[in-house]
Enzyme design. Structure first.
Site, short mmCIF file in Angstrom:
data_model
loop_
_atom_site.label_atom_id
_atom_site.label_comp_id
_atom_site.label_asym_id
_atom_site.label_seq_id
_atom_site.Cartn_x
_atom_site.Cartn_y
_atom_site.Cartn_z
CD GLU A 70 -13.89 -18.14 -18.90
OE1 GLU A 70 -14.53 -17.98 -17.85
OE2 GLU A 70 -12.81 -18.71 -18.97
CG ASP A 90 -11.18 -21.50 -19.69
OD1 ASP A 90 -10.71 -20.39 -19.39
OD2 ASP A 90 -11.94 -22.14 -18.93
CB ILE A 92 -6.63 -18.27 -16.88
CG1 ILE A 92 -5.46 -17.52 -17.48
CG2 ILE A 92 -6.28 -18.78 -15.48
CD1 ILE A 92 -4.97 -16.35 -16.62
CG ASP A 93 -10.60 -24.38 -16.64
OD1 ASP A 93 -11.54 -23.70 -16.22
OD2 ASP A 93 -10.59 -25.62 -16.63
CB THR A 95 -9.85 -17.06 -13.17
OG1 THR A 95 -9.86 -17.25 -14.58
CG2 THR A 95 -9.51 -15.61 -12.86
CG ASP A 220 -15.48 -24.17 -18.09
OD1 ASP A 220 -14.50 -23.50 -17.71
OD2 ASP A 220 -16.65 -23.78 -18.02
#
Length: 282
Positions: A70, A90, A92-93, A95, A220
């Site tokens: 990402e 990802d 930190i899915d 944030t 995601d």
């Protein structure tokens, strides 16, 4: 028979756990927040640090593998899925959840070969839940098998969705039009963890019957998509037909009947990089 990808998956699980420790420590520190496409599309130094931690560790062990990350894409790297072994990350899915210490934050790592996800790892690090799946071998949470809900009546269901980071009135109107249609089926309720990866793991766990969203990216949903399908669920495009993880549209459900019912209620729009909800970390 030689297991081609078990070493890669073992590395992904270990990398996700290390990344989760970084996230947990960062929650105790000052979380410097920046923005990307809009004032609500957030990124932190921890996002960038975690992605580099994962990518660097993979490069050292698997130097021929490719990456879609990402933060790398946000920095200008191409978002192209090839047939080569590819890590889809990802860091930190969720944030916005992380920024507010809202307790659903996930590290998501999918691994694709020939454009097909071979394994998925989602570590919900504040819950200490490690979701994993290998193609054809089932889905698990902390080693325990996962199974989607057996509910077939959508009126007895909970549906998950998110609102994206776009605040363009037209996009918001379409999101709420779809939400109203789904809610008024009627269903038992609507929920959203603030992270696509966790929402999909909730489907796989049988906690909710379906999750839908338009505007998400491949990072995601790559890992979560396999976790859902290996738990017995189905994946579809919000406009009908089979899902394409690069299309930025997805319905993940416990069965096809419920997925198709949701699709009939969604007010479609075509996401672009600039005008659609850009990620599921609201």
């Amino acid at each position: 028979m030689t297991d081609l990808w078990q070493n890669s998956m073992d590395h992904a699980v270990a990398a996700a756990r290390r990344a989760g420790q970084v996230v947990q420590q960062a929650l105790q520190d000052d979380r410097k927040v920046m923005t990307k496409s809009s004032s609500v599309d957030l990124v932190t130094q921890t996002d960038q640090r975690v992605e580099q931690l994962i990518i660097q560790s993979v490069k050292e062990k698997f130097p021929t593998h490719r990456f879609i990350g990402e933060e790398s894409v946000a920095a200008g790297e191409p978002c192209v899925l090839t047939d080569d072994p590819t890590w889809i990350i990802d860091p930190i899915d969720g944030t916005t959840n992380f920024v507010h210490a809202f307790p659903f934050v996930a590290v998501s790592i999918g691994f694709s070969v020939n454009k097909q996800v071979e394994f998925g790892v989602v570590y919900s690090c504040l819950e200490d839940k490690m979701f994993t799946a290998r193609r054809g071998r089932g889905a698990f949470c902390n080693g325990e098998p996962l199974q989607v809900s057996h509910q077939t009546d959508i009126k007895q269901s909970i549906i998950a969705t998110e609102f994206g980071s776009s605040r363009d009135p037209e996009a918001v109107d379409k999101i709420f039009s779809s939400l109203r249609n789904v809610l008024c089926i009627p269903i038992h309720g609507v929920r959203g963890a603030g992270t696509a990866a966790v929402n999909m793991c909730l489907v796989a766990s049988g906690c909710v019957e379906a999750y839908y969203e338009t505007g998400i990216h491949v990072w995601d949903v790559a890992a979560g998509s396999l976790i859902v399908s290996e738990a017995g669920g189905v994946l579809m495009d919000t406009e009908g037909g089979e899902v394409d993880l690069m299309s930025r549209r997805i319905v993940a459900a416990n069965n096809r009947t419920i997925a198709e019912r949701i699709i009939r209620e969604i007010d479609p729009f075509s996401p672009t990089r600039d005008d659609a909800p850009s990620k599921s970390s609201q």
